[in-house]
Design a protein around this motif. Structure first.
Motif, short mmCIF file in Angstrom:
data_model
loop_
_atom_site.label_atom_id
_atom_site.label_comp_id
_atom_site.label_asym_id
_atom_site.label_seq_id
_atom_site.Cartn_x
_atom_site.Cartn_y
_atom_site.Cartn_z
N GLU A 87 0.81 -1.22 0.00
CA GLU A 87 0.00 0.00 0.00
C GLU A 87 0.84 1.27 0.00
OE1 GLU A 87 0.20 -1.54 4.28
OE2 GLU A 87 0.07 -2.32 2.25
N HIS A 88 2.14 1.14 0.31
CA HIS A 88 3.02 2.31 0.33
C HIS A 88 4.04 2.28 -0.80
CE1 HIS A 88 1.43 3.68 4.15
NE2 HIS A 88 1.59 2.46 4.65
N GLU A 89 3.81 1.46 -1.79
CA GLU A 89 4.77 1.38 -2.90
C GLU A 89 4.87 2.71 -3.64
OE1 GLU A 89 6.98 -0.83 -3.99
OE2 GLU A 89 6.56 -1.95 -2.17
N TRP A 90 3.70 3.42 -3.80
CA TRP A 90 3.72 4.70 -4.51
C TRP A 90 4.60 5.72 -3.79
CZ3 TRP A 90 2.28 9.12 -2.02
CH2 TRP A 90 1.55 8.95 -0.80
N TYR A 91 4.55 5.69 -2.47
CA TYR A 91 5.34 6.62 -1.69
C TYR A 91 6.84 6.30 -1.82
CZ TYR A 91 7.46 8.87 2.34
OH TYR A 91 8.28 9.60 3.15
N LYS A 92 7.15 5.00 -1.76
CA LYS A 92 8.56 4.60 -1.89
C LYS A 92 9.12 4.99 -3.25
CE LYS A 92 8.57 0.76 1.40
NZ LYS A 92 8.84 -0.68 1.60
N LYS A 93 8.31 4.80 -4.29
CA LYS A 93 8.76 5.18 -5.63
C LYS A 93 8.97 6.69 -5.73
CE LYS A 93 6.53 1.31 -8.02
NZ LYS A 93 5.48 0.92 -8.99
N LEU A 94 8.04 7.44 -5.13
CA LEU A 94 8.16 8.90 -5.18
C LEU A 94 9.42 9.37 -4.45
CD1 LEU A 94 7.01 11.72 -5.80
CD2 LEU A 94 5.71 11.55 -3.66
N MET A 95 9.64 8.82 -3.25
CA MET A 95 10.81 9.23 -2.49
C MET A 95 12.11 8.80 -3.17
SD MET A 95 9.66 10.97 -0.07
CE MET A 95 11.23 11.22 0.73
N LYS A 96 12.07 7.68 -3.86
CA LYS A 96 13.26 7.22 -4.57
C LYS A 96 13.59 8.17 -5.72
CE LYS A 96 15.38 3.10 -6.55
NZ LYS A 96 15.21 1.66 -6.88
N LYS A 97 12.54 8.66 -6.40
CA LYS A 97 12.77 9.60 -7.49
C LYS A 97 13.27 10.95 -6.97
CE LYS A 97 9.43 7.68 -10.76
NZ LYS A 97 8.16 7.92 -11.51
N LEU A 98 12.73 11.37 -5.82
CA LEU A 98 13.11 12.67 -5.29
C LEU A 98 14.48 12.67 -4.64
CD1 LEU A 98 9.75 13.90 -3.68
CD2 LEU A 98 10.80 14.67 -5.81
N THR A 99 14.87 11.55 -4.04
CA THR A 99 16.14 11.49 -3.32
C THR A 99 17.24 10.75 -4.08
OG1 THR A 99 15.43 9.48 -2.17
CG2 THR A 99 14.97 11.58 -1.10
N LYS A 100 16.82 9.89 -5.01
CA LYS A 100 17.77 9.11 -5.81
C LYS A 100 18.75 8.35 -4.90
CE LYS A 100 20.17 9.55 -10.22
NZ LYS A 100 20.78 10.50 -11.18
N THR A 101 18.23 7.75 -3.87
CA THR A 101 19.06 7.03 -2.91
C THR A 101 19.19 5.56 -3.29
OG1 THR A 101 17.11 6.63 -1.55
CG2 THR A 101 18.43 8.56 -1.01
N LYS A 102 20.25 4.96 -2.78
CA LYS A 102 20.47 3.53 -3.00
C LYS A 102 20.33 2.81 -1.67
CE LYS A 102 23.40 3.37 -7.11
NZ LYS A 102 22.55 2.39 -7.83
N PRO A 103 19.82 1.59 -1.67
CA PRO A 103 19.75 0.81 -0.42
C PRO A 103 21.14 0.61 0.17
CG PRO A 103 18.46 -0.22 -2.17
CD PRO A 103 19.27 0.86 -2.82
N ILE A 104 21.16 0.31 1.47
CA ILE A 104 22.45 0.14 2.16
C ILE A 104 23.26 -0.98 1.55
CG2 ILE A 104 23.51 -0.46 4.37
CD1 ILE A 104 21.24 0.94 5.76
N ASP A 105 22.58 -2.04 1.12
CA ASP A 105 23.33 -3.18 0.56
C ASP A 105 23.94 -2.86 -0.80
OD1 ASP A 105 20.95 -2.98 -0.76
OD2 ASP A 105 20.34 -5.07 -0.46
N GLU A 106 23.60 -1.70 -1.40
CA GLU A 106 24.19 -1.32 -2.70
C GLU A 106 25.15 -0.15 -2.56
OE1 GLU A 106 21.17 -0.57 -5.56
OE2 GLU A 106 20.05 -2.42 -5.14
N GLU A 107 25.42 0.27 -1.34
CA GLU A 107 26.29 1.43 -1.15
C GLU A 107 27.73 1.15 -1.58
OE1 GLU A 107 26.17 2.95 2.77
OE2 GLU A 107 24.34 4.13 2.43
N HIS A 108 28.11 -0.11 -1.62
CA HIS A 108 29.49 -0.43 -2.03
C HIS A 108 29.76 0.05 -3.46
CE1 HIS A 108 27.09 -3.83 -3.53
NE2 HIS A 108 28.01 -3.95 -4.48
N GLU A 109 28.70 0.20 -4.26
CA GLU A 109 28.88 0.67 -5.64
C GLU A 109 29.25 2.15 -5.68
OE1 GLU A 109 25.32 -0.16 -7.70
OE2 GLU A 109 25.30 -2.32 -7.23
N LEU A 110 28.97 2.87 -4.58
CA LEU A 110 29.21 4.31 -4.55
C LEU A 110 30.50 4.70 -3.83
CD1 LEU A 110 25.59 5.44 -3.56
CD2 LEU A 110 26.57 5.32 -5.86
N VAL A 111 31.19 3.70 -3.24
CA VAL A 111 32.39 4.02 -2.46
C VAL A 111 33.49 4.54 -3.40
CG1 VAL A 111 34.20 3.12 -0.98
CG2 VAL A 111 31.83 2.32 -0.70
N MET A 112 34.06 5.69 -3.04
CA MET A 112 35.15 6.29 -3.83
C MET A 112 36.47 5.61 -3.47
SD MET A 112 33.97 10.29 -3.68
CE MET A 112 35.04 10.73 -5.05
#
Length: 314
Positions: A87-112
């Motif tokens: 029931e909150h999928e629409w909210y999660k999608k909206l927040m993902k578009k607005l923040t462009k965040t990655k889940p914690i388990d994918e943060e290794h892809e962003l490590v400099m």
């Protein structure tokens, strides 16, 4: 609420909700409540400070409680927090578009590649909401520059001066017709029977103690002859009643007790007493007042003194 709305969403929502309640509760006219009442601005600032403190303390307590949990409790909490909620999928999608965040388990892809004292840095993109807001400020600045610098738009000072001038004109127009803002320069003789009757009633209520009911005068001067101490025109009579007689003697100023519109009625009634010659009238005092019509306008002149009967009389 905390699970679905992050702090940077909760705080503004609660703040503006609180402000909206204040606007509904406080009657401030056309102006915002915090402008008409400075104490409301202090209250809003305190409420915002309280929200920030609660969020900060709440976050710290949450971290402490999380560290005090056993590994099994932590694992169970993370599992519950990551349960899919359709029931909150629409909210999660909206927040993902607005923040462009990655889940914690994918943060290794962003490590400099570089690190300092074991501290690594994530190569996060700017949140889209921030980027769009930045672009909006650039567009606004271009429009603002064009309007006020290139096309000579009114500044705040210009707008203020224009509104003040418009307000001054409106006030002057209002004064011309407002009956209780009459001045001696605006007053005219009333001739309607209803106005004369109202003036007589007011005269009998407030003036007979000094001038008698017939205007013949007792403590005060005779109002039925041609002689006047402070002038016998409608403007002079009106001003005398409003401001009182001569300094240190004579009649008090009635402007605090009688409305200007009613003083006009009294003055008009007094003029009708001219030539009535009541019995036992008081002797003339002051200078003789004569009305003369001008050739062009047919208006009356100011008083013309002829003979001074008693310069020391009231």
């Amino acid at each position: 609420m905390k699970k679905y709305f992050p702090a940077y969403v909760r705080v503004p929502l609660l703040f503006f909700a609180f402000y909206g309640i204040i606007e509904l509760a406080v009657d401030s006219g056309d102006r915002p409540a915090f402008i008409s009442n400075p104490y409301i601005l202090i209250l809003l600032a305190f409420f915002l400070f309280l929200l920030i403190v609660l969020e900060t303390v709440g976050g710290a307590v949450k971290q402490v409680l999380f560290r005090l949990m056993t590994p099994e409790e932590r694992e169970e909490k993370e599992r519950l927090d990551n349960l899919p909620l359709k029931e909150h999928e629409w909210y999660k999608k909206l927040m993902k578009k607005l923040t462009k965040t990655k889940p914690i388990d994918e943060e290794h892809e962003l490590v400099m590649n570089h690190e300092y004292d074991g501290i690594k840095e994530l190569d996060n993109d700017l949140p889209p909401w921030w980027t769009y807001l930045f672009y909006a400020t650039i567009i606004f600045s271009v429009v603002y520059l064009a309007k006020y610098e290139l096309f000579g738009g009114d500044t705040q000072i210009d707008e203020y001066n224009k509104k003040m001038e418009l307000a001054r004109i409106q006030i002057e127009e209002y004064k011309k017709t407002a009956p209780d803002l009459l001045t001696a320069d605006q007053v005219t003789v009333l001739t309607e029977p209803a106005d004369i009757a109202a003036g007589q009633a007011l005269f009998e209520t407030n003036c007979v103690a000094c001038h008698k009911a017939d205007g013949g005068g007792s403590i005060g001067p005779n109002l039925t002859d041609e002689y006047w101490i402070l002038g016998g025109s409608i403007k002079d009579i009106f001003n005398t009643i409003m401001e009182g007689g001569r300094d240190g003697k004579g009649m008090i100023a009635w402007k605090q007790q009688i409305k200007p519109s009613d003083i006009q009625k009294i003055s008009s009634y007094i003029i009708t007493l001219q030539g009535t010659n009541p019995p036992d009238a008081k002797a003339p005092e002051g200078d003789k007042y004569v009305q003369e019509a001008t050739q062009e306008e047919g208006a009356t002149t100011d008083e013309i003194p002829e003979t001074e009967q008693d310069s020391s009389a009231e």
